[in-house]
Design a protein around this motif. Sequence first.
Motif, PDB file in Angstrom:
ATOM      1  N   ALA A 209      76.696  91.268 108.795  1.00 17.57           N
ATOM      2  CA  ALA A 209      77.798  90.608 109.501  1.00 17.57           C
ATOM      3  C   ALA A 209      77.311  89.621 110.560  1.00 17.57           C
ATOM      4  CB  ALA A 209      78.711  91.643 110.137  1.00 17.57           C
ATOM      5  N   THR A 212      78.910  89.297 114.127  1.00 20.10           N
ATOM      6  CA  THR A 212      80.250  88.748 114.313  1.00 20.10           C
ATOM      7  C   THR A 212      81.333  89.813 114.388  1.00 20.10           C
ATOM      8  OG1 THR A 212      80.623  88.496 111.927  1.00 20.10           O
ATOM      9  CG2 THR A 212      79.628  86.629 113.091  1.00 20.10           C
ATOM     10  N   LEU A 213      80.999  91.083 114.163  1.00 16.16           N
ATOM     11  CA  LEU A 213      82.002  92.150 114.157  1.00 16.16           C
ATOM     12  C   LEU A 213      81.763  93.204 115.241  1.00 16.16           C
ATOM     13  CD1 LEU A 213      82.347  92.788 110.308  1.00 16.16           C
ATOM     14  CD2 LEU A 213      83.729  91.291 111.760  1.00 16.16           C
ATOM     15  N   ARG A 449      87.722  86.417 106.789  1.00 15.21           N
ATOM     16  CA  ARG A 449      88.340  85.964 108.036  1.00 15.21           C
ATOM     17  C   ARG A 449      89.354  87.003 108.537  1.00 15.21           C
ATOM     18  NH1 ARG A 449      88.463  80.644 105.295  1.00 15.21           N
ATOM     19  NH2 ARG A 449      86.903  79.295 106.307  1.00 15.21           N
ATOM     20  N   LYS A 452      87.466  89.771 110.169  1.00 18.47           N
ATOM     21  CA  LYS A 452      86.994  89.301 111.473  1.00 18.47           C
ATOM     22  C   LYS A 452      88.121  89.345 112.502  1.00 18.47           C
ATOM     23  CE  LYS A 452      84.654  86.776 114.578  1.00 18.47           C
ATOM     24  NZ  LYS A 452      83.627  87.368 115.462  1.00 18.47           N
ATOM     25  N   ASP A 456      87.846  91.811 115.593  1.00 13.56           N
ATOM     26  CA  ASP A 456      87.464  91.019 116.772  1.00 13.56           C
ATOM     27  C   ASP A 456      88.554  89.990 117.051  1.00 13.56           C
ATOM     28  OD1 ASP A 456      86.071  89.801 118.836  1.00 13.56           O
ATOM     29  OD2 ASP A 456      84.723  88.685 117.506  1.00 13.56           O
TER      30      ASP A 456
END
Length: 468
Positions: A209, A212-213, A449, A452, A456
């Motif tokens: 990832a 990004t998570l 997306r 994500k 987040d």
Amino acid sequence: MALKAIRAGSRNETGIDTAKAQLAARFGDRFQTGEAIRAQHAHTTTYIPAQLPDGVVFPESADEVREIVAIAAANTVPLIPFGTGSSLEGHVNAPHGGISVDMMSMNRVLEVNAEDLDCRVEPGITREELNTYLRDTGLFFPIDPGANASIGGMASTRASGTNAVRYGTMKDNVLALTVVTADGREVRTAHRARKSSAGYDLTRLFVGAEGTLGIITSITLRLQGIPEVISGGVCPFPTIADACNAVILTIQSGIPVARIELLDALQMRACNNYSGLSYEETPTLFVEFHGNSESVEMQSRHFAEIAADFGSSGFIWTTNPEERARLWKARHNAYWAQKSLIPGAAILSTDVCVPISRLADCVAATHEDIAAHGLTAPIVGHAGDGNFHVGLLFDDKDAADVARAEAFVERLNARALSMDGTCTGEHGIGQGKMPFLEAELGDALDLMRQVKRSLDPQGIFNPGKIFG
């Protein structure tokens, strides 16, 4: 109250200033804002321009990571996890500013379960440090991307490397993670059991990832027994196609090769000059077998027979540790050997991966492309799983030369995708590969997306990567 989110191209000056003051008050000298240290935490080993964070914090525990995430979330400030900084696609840049979270102080081995062949470590330990720690147990961690990367960084980029053909990649060797998520919880994705059918596979969601998570705080790893005997050797071929076809037949024949690395003629010249070697400067395979004395001898003999069928002038192999170490050190220094071909030139290091049956076609077509456009671009690859790298040397101050380099990368990625391959076998997406991800995954990118945004919602974890 709706959460504020980081928007593309935005920079939250007020939030960044507030977060910096809070981090300085909480962490003292373990929060730094000097330009030199910020530059060190934005460097890339490719031509992508550096984008500096606004500060660097050095947590020493998972609880401190939770505090950092809470401060960032309260102020809508980006967090960029940082290991050794050896990634190649701009993963550690800070396009929206924010805070670099340097995990290298979290470098402890938390437990080793020798009977179960696994261990649990903090993310800042490097693969070499881990294997030094494990040496007396008779076990080792086999994933070897070349650079002495941190285990957390290797998990985040789904790294692999020279041993992947036998031992798999990080996704195959991570049993479980603990991760601090955007809501400040530290979640555990799995237990130590070798298999499970319990719910979604969250471990593999976070592996790859690219930060990004969430921020990884521990990794449970699968280990292997140190082989009784290791043999390694060098095998030159008349052409790239011959070398690739020898790799394909070796894999298809079921020979349990541990490493089988491809170097083209230009890469061999670079390695000879940089590492003081004297091998033939023709397309070459570096090969390694693991087992006992009988099995490695048999494997080496079978491989030599295949190589001879494809015109090899001879497979020279040894079980001497010093000779093998010299060989693989030269392979691991291939990037620096590439740079030495044109002193002062920039280098764009990129990778693709194709099904093993298309490796010869893809590498041959790439060689023709390099020659047709007058480029200097040696090729080296983890040929056993269809993954190869191109180190393109160019003048990054010449706009026309930059355009030529970028056009080559576009053609390379289009070629790999046309062969049902991928735009990256192990470098990851970061910033550099973003243009090619949609072409590869199509509507699946929308699902990513959605994941994500769900995990987040403010977009605080490493924004500007993978999706833009």
